[in-house]
Scaffold this motif. Structure first.
Motif, short mmCIF file in Angstrom:
data_model
loop_
_atom_site.label_atom_id
_atom_site.label_comp_id
_atom_site.label_asym_id
_atom_site.label_seq_id
_atom_site.Cartn_x
_atom_site.Cartn_y
_atom_site.Cartn_z
N LEU A 1 19.56 -28.06 38.04
CA LEU A 1 19.60 -28.36 39.47
C LEU A 1 20.25 -27.18 40.20
CD1 LEU A 1 19.19 -30.68 41.64
CD2 LEU A 1 21.60 -31.22 41.26
N PRO A 2 19.47 -26.12 40.45
CA PRO A 2 20.07 -24.93 41.06
C PRO A 2 20.26 -25.10 42.58
CG PRO A 2 17.76 -24.51 40.52
CD PRO A 2 18.04 -25.93 40.14
N VAL A 3 21.31 -25.84 42.99
CA VAL A 3 21.56 -26.04 44.42
C VAL A 3 22.10 -24.75 45.05
CG1 VAL A 3 21.95 -28.54 44.31
CG2 VAL A 3 23.87 -26.97 44.04
N LEU A 4 21.79 -24.56 46.33
CA LEU A 4 22.28 -23.38 47.05
C LEU A 4 23.41 -23.82 47.98
CD1 LEU A 4 18.91 -21.75 48.20
CD2 LEU A 4 20.21 -21.28 46.12
N LYS A 5 24.49 -23.04 48.01
CA LYS A 5 25.61 -23.35 48.91
C LYS A 5 25.26 -22.94 50.34
CE LYS A 5 29.05 -24.61 45.94
NZ LYS A 5 28.08 -24.89 44.87
N GLU A 6 24.59 -21.81 50.46
CA GLU A 6 24.30 -21.26 51.80
C GLU A 6 22.93 -21.72 52.27
OE1 GLU A 6 26.62 -19.37 53.21
OE2 GLU A 6 27.85 -19.59 51.38
N ASN A 7 22.76 -21.70 53.61
CA ASN A 7 21.44 -22.00 54.15
C ASN A 7 20.51 -20.81 53.95
OD1 ASN A 7 21.30 -24.61 55.08
ND2 ASN A 7 22.44 -24.10 56.93
N PRO A 8 19.36 -21.01 53.31
CA PRO A 8 18.43 -19.90 53.11
C PRO A 8 17.89 -19.43 54.46
CG PRO A 8 17.49 -21.97 52.32
CD PRO A 8 18.86 -22.28 52.76
N SER A 9 17.92 -18.11 54.69
CA SER A 9 17.60 -17.60 56.02
C SER A 9 16.11 -17.73 56.34
CB SER A 9 18.03 -16.15 56.14
OG SER A 9 17.38 -15.41 55.13
N GLU A 10 15.25 -17.78 55.32
CA GLU A 10 13.80 -17.81 55.60
C GLU A 10 13.31 -19.18 56.06
OE1 GLU A 10 15.15 -17.69 52.52
OE2 GLU A 10 13.77 -18.43 50.97
N ALA A 11 14.14 -20.22 55.92
CA ALA A 11 13.66 -21.57 56.23
C ALA A 11 13.86 -21.90 57.71
CB ALA A 11 14.39 -22.58 55.36
N GLN A 12 12.74 -22.20 58.39
CA GLN A 12 12.83 -22.48 59.83
C GLN A 12 12.94 -23.96 60.12
OE1 GLN A 12 9.36 -20.75 61.70
NE2 GLN A 12 9.41 -19.09 60.22
N ILE A 13 12.50 -24.82 59.20
CA ILE A 13 12.59 -26.25 59.49
C ILE A 13 13.41 -26.96 58.43
CG2 ILE A 13 10.42 -26.37 60.82
CD1 ILE A 13 9.14 -27.66 58.35
N VAL A 14 13.90 -28.14 58.79
CA VAL A 14 14.90 -28.80 57.97
C VAL A 14 14.39 -29.14 56.56
CG1 VAL A 14 14.46 -31.13 58.87
CG2 VAL A 14 16.72 -30.54 58.05
N SER A 15 13.13 -29.57 56.43
CA SER A 15 12.65 -29.95 55.10
C SER A 15 12.60 -28.75 54.17
CB SER A 15 11.27 -30.61 55.18
OG SER A 15 10.34 -29.73 55.76
N HIS A 16 12.17 -27.60 54.69
CA HIS A 16 12.11 -26.39 53.87
C HIS A 16 13.52 -25.99 53.43
CE1 HIS A 16 10.59 -21.94 53.52
NE2 HIS A 16 10.76 -22.52 52.34
N ARG A 17 14.45 -26.03 54.41
CA ARG A 17 15.84 -25.67 54.12
C ARG A 17 16.41 -26.60 53.05
NH1 ARG A 17 17.42 -25.35 59.25
NH2 ARG A 17 18.34 -27.41 59.40
N LEU A 18 16.21 -27.90 53.23
CA LEU A 18 16.81 -28.86 52.29
C LEU A 18 16.14 -28.80 50.91
CD1 LEU A 18 17.45 -31.91 54.66
CD2 LEU A 18 19.15 -30.41 53.60
N MET A 19 14.84 -28.54 50.88
CA MET A 19 14.18 -28.45 49.57
C MET A 19 14.68 -27.25 48.78
SD MET A 19 10.27 -29.67 50.30
CE MET A 19 9.76 -29.67 48.58
N LEU A 20 14.93 -26.13 49.49
CA LEU A 20 15.48 -24.95 48.80
C LEU A 20 16.93 -25.21 48.40
CD1 LEU A 20 14.01 -22.10 51.06
CD2 LEU A 20 13.39 -22.58 48.68
N ARG A 21 17.71 -25.76 49.33
CA ARG A 21 19.13 -25.99 49.03
C ARG A 21 19.32 -26.99 47.90
NH1 ARG A 21 23.03 -27.60 53.33
NH2 ARG A 21 24.23 -27.68 51.41
N ALA A 22 18.48 -28.01 47.85
CA ALA A 22 18.61 -29.05 46.82
C ALA A 22 17.97 -28.63 45.49
CB ALA A 22 18.00 -30.35 47.31
#
Ligand code: P5A
Length: 438
Positions: A8-29
């Motif tokens: 489960l490689p979660v990301l601590k930081e918000n990925p800069s390439e993600a413009q919408i919440v689902s993309h951001r959360l899918m990468l972070r989670a």
């Protein structure tokens, strides 16, 4: 699954390439990882959700009398020349040449492929009607792949195809899919509204898009609020009955995407029923008659022995897009809130003090009992600090969090939290089990 063993490689930081919440959360989670523009790998957490969605889609297709097949991703250009779409499809089609210089392509859809299969195998009107579907990866070389899995280049679609003797038969197939779609989205925890839409490169003159209302949706949509309030699962349905009256009761109310919008009709609705919003297209159904069967010579012998050209429709659901759409519709500042039906695990079991013997014994016992009851449990047995554990569990959004800590255990209680509402209860481990196992 023990967290200590889970990938489960979660990301601590918000990925800069993600413009919408689902993309951001899918990468972070840690659900997906981009392989190249618009092309993603699915990691364990994301893959579990994708499979759950796929299964619900499959069950509703089967219930509607649609039979599952599996066609290849790579198709021959020759087929597409027969329908006339090989040149029309333009740059969105990924074209490939094999070692014998034969032109191939990565399928953006399968109308030609299925028409060929049916043409070669069905000979008589007695073999009709038929509905076939598959769940397979597609490729469209989108100009602007964006928003993660919402507009990918490679994406998973459920596509069904209907074969009938005439327009009335094809309409019955269309109605079955229309109702099956409403049920599918409702089971996924979504409100999807059928709207009049453009048919684009698939063609035909009858089509509906199924739209989930969300601020980040790509298109502007307009509809009657009565459609938003209606629950398809509250209505009993016999798939073999005449579904036209029920379909009419949906389509009689105003609902259209921007391209088909009729301002005057919309404004005629009482003000409190006018919903002007943005939407995500999670499905699209088409009736196109003989558009493919005619140029491809797909016919069967009719009752009088004369050949009858098949009447066809096609019916698509964006399976991988749905993962993003569900997150767009269900999240908060802390992360994803999975509807129960598609949650990657049912329960998060959190051991607040992994090096405490009593906590470990209590957790191991709960873990074994929950699993024995058939629940899928993610058990955080790591030595992370409590704050980080809660943050990760909120981020990945499992419906229930069951927390065991040394202080609570001394007085015989554990804590049960519902992710969606934040409601917490302190109760005995037995009572928690009873509530979860139901
Ligand atoms: C219907 C089934 C078709 O292709 N042929 C077979 C018809 N329709 S469609 O509207 O073009 O696509 C069906 C659904 O697929 C999803 N979709 C996508 N998902 C992610 N990324 C994409 N680039 C993408 N393109 C289409 C949508 O949900 C669409 O409704």
């Amino acid at each position: 699954m023990r967290m200590s063993a889970f990938f489960l490689p979660v990301l601590k930081e918000n990925p800069s390439e993600a413009q919408i919440v689902s993309h951001r959360l899918m990468l972070r989670a840690g659900m997906i990882r981009q392989a190249s523009a618009g092309i993603y790998s699915w990691l364990p957490l994301g893959f579990k959700v994708l499979k759950k969605i796929e299964q619900i889609v499959r069950e509703e297709q089967d219930a509607a009398g649609c039979q599952e097949v599996l066609m290849p991703t790579i198709q021959s250009a020759e087929l597409w020349r027969q329908s006339g779409r090989y040149d029309d499809y333009g740059k969105e089609m990924l074209r490939i040449t094999d070692r014998h210089e034969r032109e191939m392509l990565y399928g953006p859809t399968n109308e030609e492929q299925i028409t060929e299969i049916f043409r070669e195998s069905a000979k008589s009107y007695r073999e009709l009607p038929k509905l076939l579907y598959h769940i397979q990866w597609k490729f469209r070389d989108e100009v602007r792949p964006r928003f993660g899995v919402m507009r990918g280049r490679e994406f998973l679609m459920k596509d069904a195809y209907s074969f009938d003797l005439d327009e009335a038969g094809a309409r019955r197939a269309y109605n079955k899919m229309f109702i099956a779609y409403l049920r599918t989205y409702a089971r996924l925890g979504l409100k999807a509204i059928p709207m009049q839409a453009d048919t684009g490169p698939i063609g035909g003159d009858l089509s509906h898009e199924f739209i989930v209302l969300a601020e980040t949706g790509e298109s502007a949509v307009f509809c009657d609020k009565a459609l938003v309030d209606r629950d398809p699962l509250a209505e009993a349905i016999d798939m073999d009955s005449d579904l036209q009256p029920m379909v009419n009761s949906w389509t009689a109310r105003y609902a259209a995407t921007e391209e088909k919008h009729d301002e005057a009709r919309f404004n005629a609705l009482p003000a409190e029923r006018q919903v002007a919003a943005r939407g995500i297209e999670v499905g699209h159904i088409f009736y196109f008659g003989t558009k493919y069967s005619k140029p491809m010579n797909a016919a069967v012998a009719g009752p009088d022995g004369q050949p009858v050209t098949l009447h066809m429709g096609s019916y698509g659901i964006g399976v991988s897009r749905l993962v993003g759409a569900i997150i767009e519709a269900s999240h908060d500042d802390a992360g994803i809130i999975w509807p129960d039906a598609v949650a990657p695990f049912n329960v998060a079991l959190i051991n607040l003090k992994a090096d405490d013997a009593a906590c470990r014994a209590a957790c191991d016992d709960l873990y074994a009992k929950l699993k024995a009851a058939g629940l899928d449990v993610l058990y955080d047995d790591t030595e992370e600090r409590a704050g980080a554990k809660f943050a990760t569990m909120d981020l990945i959004g499992l419906p229930w969090q069951l927390t065991v800590g040394p202080r609570g255990l001394k007085s015989g209680v554990v804590e049960l939290k519902r992710r969606a509402t934040g409601e917490r209860h302190e109760l005995s481990p037995e009572a928690a089990l009873a509530k979860l196992v139901g």
